[in-house]
Enzyme design. Structure first.
Site, mmCIF file in Angstrom:
data_model
loop_
_atom_site.group_PDB
_atom_site.id
_atom_site.type_symbol
_atom_site.label_atom_id
_atom_site.label_comp_id
_atom_site.label_asym_id
_atom_site.label_seq_id
_atom_site.Cartn_x
_atom_site.Cartn_y
_atom_site.Cartn_z
ATOM 1 N N GLY A 14 1.065 -1.325 0.042
ATOM 2 C CA GLY A 14 0.407 0.115 -0.052
ATOM 3 C C GLY A 14 1.250 1.264 0.318
ATOM 4 O O GLY A 14 0.170 2.064 0.285
ATOM 5 N N THR A 15 2.173 0.943 -0.238
ATOM 6 C CA THR A 15 2.739 2.326 -0.577
ATOM 7 C C THR A 15 1.657 3.799 -1.661
ATOM 8 O O THR A 15 2.081 5.039 -1.450
ATOM 9 C CB THR A 15 4.682 2.290 -0.760
ATOM 10 O OG1 THR A 15 4.170 1.882 -2.442
ATOM 11 C CG2 THR A 15 4.842 1.559 -0.415
ATOM 12 N N ASN A 16 1.202 3.318 -2.630
ATOM 13 C CA ASN A 16 0.591 4.422 -3.219
ATOM 14 C C ASN A 16 -0.351 4.473 -2.428
ATOM 15 O O ASN A 16 -0.442 5.761 -2.923
ATOM 16 C CB ASN A 16 0.432 3.784 -4.972
ATOM 17 C CG ASN A 16 1.763 3.252 -5.432
ATOM 18 O OD1 ASN A 16 1.758 4.437 -6.251
ATOM 19 N ND2 ASN A 16 2.120 1.831 -5.758
ATOM 20 N N MET A 93 -4.056 -6.802 -6.905
ATOM 21 C CA MET A 93 -3.928 -7.553 -7.641
ATOM 22 C C MET A 93 -4.169 -8.824 -8.608
ATOM 23 O O MET A 93 -4.328 -9.720 -8.968
ATOM 24 C CB MET A 93 -2.422 -8.535 -6.859
ATOM 25 C CG MET A 93 -1.525 -7.910 -6.660
ATOM 26 S SD MET A 93 -0.651 -6.644 -7.781
ATOM 27 C CE MET A 93 1.139 -6.187 -7.476
ATOM 28 N N LEU A 96 -10.014 -7.707 -12.732
ATOM 29 C CA LEU A 96 -11.442 -7.830 -12.917
ATOM 30 C C LEU A 96 -12.226 -7.130 -14.320
ATOM 31 O O LEU A 96 -11.431 -6.819 -15.444
ATOM 32 C CB LEU A 96 -12.031 -5.983 -12.707
ATOM 33 C CG LEU A 96 -11.559 -5.564 -11.502
ATOM 34 C CD1 LEU A 96 -11.417 -4.585 -10.674
ATOM 35 C CD2 LEU A 96 -12.104 -6.549 -10.403
ATOM 36 N N ASN A 110 -5.849 2.946 -13.065
ATOM 37 C CA ASN A 110 -4.841 1.531 -11.966
ATOM 38 C C ASN A 110 -2.900 2.817 -12.302
ATOM 39 O O ASN A 110 -3.504 2.962 -13.576
ATOM 40 C CB ASN A 110 -5.408 0.744 -12.818
ATOM 41 C CG ASN A 110 -4.101 -0.617 -12.854
ATOM 42 O OD1 ASN A 110 -4.141 -0.724 -11.257
ATOM 43 N ND2 ASN A 110 -2.926 -1.224 -13.634
ATOM 44 N N HIS A 112 0.244 1.117 -13.414
ATOM 45 C CA HIS A 112 0.696 0.247 -13.504
ATOM 46 C C HIS A 112 2.071 0.483 -13.283
ATOM 47 O O HIS A 112 2.622 1.169 -14.189
ATOM 48 C CB HIS A 112 0.663 -0.530 -15.263
ATOM 49 C CG HIS A 112 1.336 -1.741 -15.523
ATOM 50 N ND1 HIS A 112 1.458 -2.700 -15.360
ATOM 51 C CD2 HIS A 112 2.374 -1.931 -16.218
ATOM 52 C CE1 HIS A 112 1.359 -4.016 -15.475
ATOM 53 N NE2 HIS A 112 2.906 -3.260 -16.225
#
Ligand code: GAR
Length: 202
Positions: A14-16, A93, A96, A110, A112
């Site tokens: 969860g650093t983003n 990860m 969907l 998203n 990437h």
């Protein structure tokens, strides 16, 4: 005007997510507010980050779901009940399907860790992306934010930022540099950009 209600979907460290929380605090994100964090992994450290910042959390463990459709429906039900307007995949990860993505056209972002269309699509996630970039020998990589549709990493690009590869890079060193120099910058900026559009169109 009411701020755009944001849910962040996570699977790991969860650093983003942290970059988004920090951006909301500093004012880089001013048009939206993170009101929910959803994880498919009950042990994700990202959940702690959410709790430390008094953000509601919700876990949907895919192993406990009957099918992909059931997994997606549980997430959709929560998003609807929380009146979520913008979904951010920040190190989420799981893929969907169209059943999910078609409900939120240009409302799912998203991040990437490469310059799409390089090193992306199914099988390219997390550290693997950087392993492949080093294996190929590219000299420049980076990060991309894009809208999510039914094609993995195939939706319209929002922002990109390039990062140089250096001699002696390992996948871990490169991952950290791409995060610091690209992901944690363009993800909050992209979230603000789209939040603002949603807010202004309410
Ligand atoms: C990030 O590098 C993100 O770009 C990547 O996983 C990492 C998650 O780190 N996402 C993908 O590869 C998606 N295909 P975080 O949990 O610390 O944000």
């Amino acid at each position: 005007m009411l701020k755009t209600r944001i849910a962040v979907l996570v699977s790991g460290g969860g650093t983003n997510l942290q970059a988004l929380i920090d951006a909301e605090k500093s004012g880089v994100i001013s048009s939206g507010e993170i009101v929910l964090v959803i994880s498919d992994n009950p042990n994700a450290y990202a959940l702690e980050r959410a709790k430390n910042n008094s953000i509601n959390t919700f876990v949907v463990n895919k192993k406990e779901c009957f099918s992909q459709a059931d997994f997606e429906q549980r997430i959709i039900d929560k998003l609807v009940s929380e009146k979520i307007e913008l979904i951010v995949l920040a190190g989420f990860m799981k893929i969907l399907t169209e059943n999910f993505t078609s409900r939120y056209p240009e409302r799912i972002i998203n991040i990437h860790p490469s310059l799409i269309p390089s090193f992306c699509g199914e099988g390219f996630y997390g550290l693997k992306v950087h392993e492949k970039a080093l294996e190929y020998g590219v000299k420049v990589t980076g990060a991309t934010t894009h809208f999510v549709n039914e094609i993995p990493d195939g939706g319209k690009i929002i922002m990109q930022k390039a990062v140089e590869i250096q001699d002696g890079d390992t996948p871990e060193i490169l991952q950290k540099r791409v995060m610091e120099q690209a992901e944690w910058i363009i993800l909050p900026q992209s979230v603000e950009k789209v939040s603002k559009i949603i807010k202004e169109n309410k």
